[in-house]
Design an enzyme around this catalytic site. Structure first.
Site, PDB file in Angstrom:
ATOM      1  N   SER A   1       0.799  -1.244   0.000  1.00 20.93           N
ATOM      2  CA  SER A   1       0.000   0.000   0.000  1.00 20.93           C
ATOM      3  C   SER A   1       0.823   1.281   0.000  1.00 20.93           C
ATOM      4  CB  SER A   1      -0.930   0.028   1.208  1.00 20.93           C
ATOM      5  OG  SER A   1      -2.103  -0.653   0.897  1.00 20.93           O
TER       6      SER A   1
ATOM      7  N   LYS B   1       0.444   3.427  -2.980  1.00 17.24           N
ATOM      8  CA  LYS B   1      -0.739   4.274  -3.210  1.00 17.24           C
ATOM      9  C   LYS B   1      -0.389   5.764  -3.181  1.00 17.24           C
ATOM     10  CE  LYS B   1      -3.852   0.745  -1.376  1.00 17.24           C
ATOM     11  NZ  LYS B   1      -4.488   0.192  -0.176  1.00 17.24           N
TER      12      LYS B   1
ATOM     13  N   TYR C   1      -3.249  -2.310 -10.556  1.00 21.66           N
ATOM     14  CA  TYR C   1      -3.221  -2.157  -9.095  1.00 21.66           C
ATOM     15  C   TYR C   1      -2.350  -3.242  -8.439  1.00 21.66           C
ATOM     16  CZ  TYR C   1      -4.796  -2.223  -4.244  1.00 21.66           C
ATOM     17  OH  TYR C   1      -4.816  -2.246  -2.864  1.00 21.66           O
TER      18      TYR C   1
ATOM     19  N   TYR D   1      -4.267   2.862   7.879  1.00 20.20           N
ATOM     20  CA  TYR D   1      -5.518   2.116   8.047  1.00 20.20           C
ATOM     21  C   TYR D   1      -6.341   2.769   9.148  1.00 20.20           C
ATOM     22  CZ  TYR D   1      -2.210  -0.888   5.640  1.00 20.20           C
ATOM     23  OH  TYR D   1      -1.258  -1.352   4.783  1.00 20.20           O
TER      24      TYR D   1
ATOM     25  N   VAL E   1       1.192  -3.763   3.916  1.00 13.39           N
ATOM     26  CA  VAL E   1       1.140  -5.059   4.596  1.00 13.39           C
ATOM     27  C   VAL E   1       2.407  -5.901   4.393  1.00 13.39           C
ATOM     28  CG1 VAL E   1      -1.376  -5.259   4.722  1.00 13.39           C
ATOM     29  CG2 VAL E   1      -0.169  -6.149   2.719  1.00 13.39           C
TER      30      VAL E   1
HETATM   31  N1  GLU Z   1      -2.217  -5.214  -2.265  1.00 12.23           N
HETATM   32  C1  GLU Z   1      -2.770  -5.191  -0.937  1.00 12.23           C
HETATM   33  C2  GLU Z   1      -4.278  -5.280  -1.003  1.00 12.23           C
HETATM   34  O1  GLU Z   1      -4.862  -4.672  -1.855  1.00 12.23           O
HETATM   35  C3  GLU Z   1      -2.315  -3.947  -0.267  1.00 12.23           C
HETATM   36  C4  GLU Z   1      -2.700  -3.944   1.156  1.00 12.23           C
HETATM   37  C5  GLU Z   1      -1.895  -3.003   1.990  1.00 12.23           C
HETATM   38  O2  GLU Z   1      -0.676  -2.961   1.957  1.00 12.23           O
HETATM   39  O3  GLU Z   1      -2.549  -2.289   2.740  1.00 12.23           O
HETATM   40  O4  GLU Z   1      -4.872  -5.946  -0.205  1.00 12.23           O
END
Ligand code: GLU
Length: 304
Positions: free
Chosen positions: A64, A67, A189, A240, A258
């Protein structure tokens, strides 16, 4: 300026000596095989001096954290129009929660939760001629490092188990907030999430968010107001449903993934990245958070 190397050395020792009850993410099968004992930390200051300890040069899956980079590229390409399709409020929910998306008619709460990042991915798939290649080139240019690449195994592994992301993309499509095919957007993605980078490479890439929009080579990518927006989103939405706790303990804008990585920065001062694959209950790297709390407490440097 504090003695960053001294602080990092003592944090490294302290963190490794403390008890650890974290767990490595396993819902993406490929991530489960990473050695949980890894721990690295890297810091770069505005004079481009580097300070590091542990496994700071070893590559891991940024997940993530990517992002922020897609958001930055999309903001550079289409500007404020982004905010018609994604909001800027913290969600208080886990990264893959879908209920809010229904309640709010397909407008994701912010670009750093999965649904929001999928909308940003859709924007890039529309705007870029060769989305995966062009985004990778963007990241490599920011870091001035051509060795950064996708991990195809991780991307494929997530494709096989990314049911919630398929659900989010389909929901977005049903509300008219996804222009391209679900498969094309998710392929992009899953690749952005699979970017494989070290703590050092993350610091090099995120340098511009600390340096008023100018990368390490002093090339301007975003203006100061765009940087303000991205840093504000990292502070309020980067962890989060633990963004409040991170601001409370660490006091820096940042983003976690994650894969166990965290990158954080103090504008005009430094950018720091940690990697430890063991996650706490909210999905943030337990040792990474501990290390960054120690860093800002020890050096008395935070945005507050
Ligand atoms: N590729 C992971 C997902 O979409 C990223 C999750 C993350 O790092 O928060 O679940």
């Amino acid at each position: 300026m504090p003695d960053f190397q001294k602080s990092i050395d003592s944090i490294y020792k302290e963190v490794l000596e403390s008890p650890d009850s974290s767990t490595v993410a396993s819902y993406i099968p490929e991530l489960a095989s990473v050695e949980s004992s890894k721990f690295g930390i890297h810091l770069i200051d505005t004079n481009q001096h580097n300070y590091a300890a542990g496994n700071s040069g070893e590559k891991f899956s940024v997940q993530s954290i990517s992002k922020v980079l897609t958001l930055s590229m999309a903001l550079g390409l289409i500007g404020e129009k982004i905010w018609r399709r994604v909001d800027v409020e913290p969600s208080g929910d886990p990264f893959n929660h879908l209920s809010l998306l229904e309640q709010e008619n397909g407008i994701p709460r912010n670009p750093l939760i999965n649904a929001g990042a999928i909308v940003i991915a859709d924007i890039l798939v529309t705007e870029l001629e060769n989305p995966k290649e062009d985004f990778l080139t963007y990241v490599r240019n920011l870091a001035d490092d051509t060795s950064i690449s996708y991990d195809e195994k991780v991307a494929l592994s997530e494709k096989g188990t990314g049911f919630k992301n398929y659900a989010a993309a389909n929901l977005l499509k049903s509300y008219g907030n996804l222009r391209n095919d679900v498969e094309d957007v998710l392929d992009f993605y899953f690749h952005q999430c699979s970017l494989s980078m070290s703590c050092k490479q993350l610091c090099d890439t995120f340098y511009l968010f600390m340096n008023r929009g100018r990368c390490k080579r002093d090339i301007g990518y975003l203006d100061i107001n765009q940087i303000k927006r991205i840093n504000a989103l990292m502070l309020t939405c980067g962890f989060y449903d633990e963004a409040g706790e991170f601001a409370f303990e660490v006091g820096l804008p940042g983003k976690s993934g994650v894969g166990g990585g965290i990158v954080a920065l103090l504008p005009n001062e430094f950018c720091v990245a940690t990697w430890s694959p063991g996650l706490n209950k909210k999905g943030n790297s337990a040792r990474g958070m501990q290390a960054l709390e120690r860093l800002t407490t020890m050096t008395e440097l935070s945005i507050f």
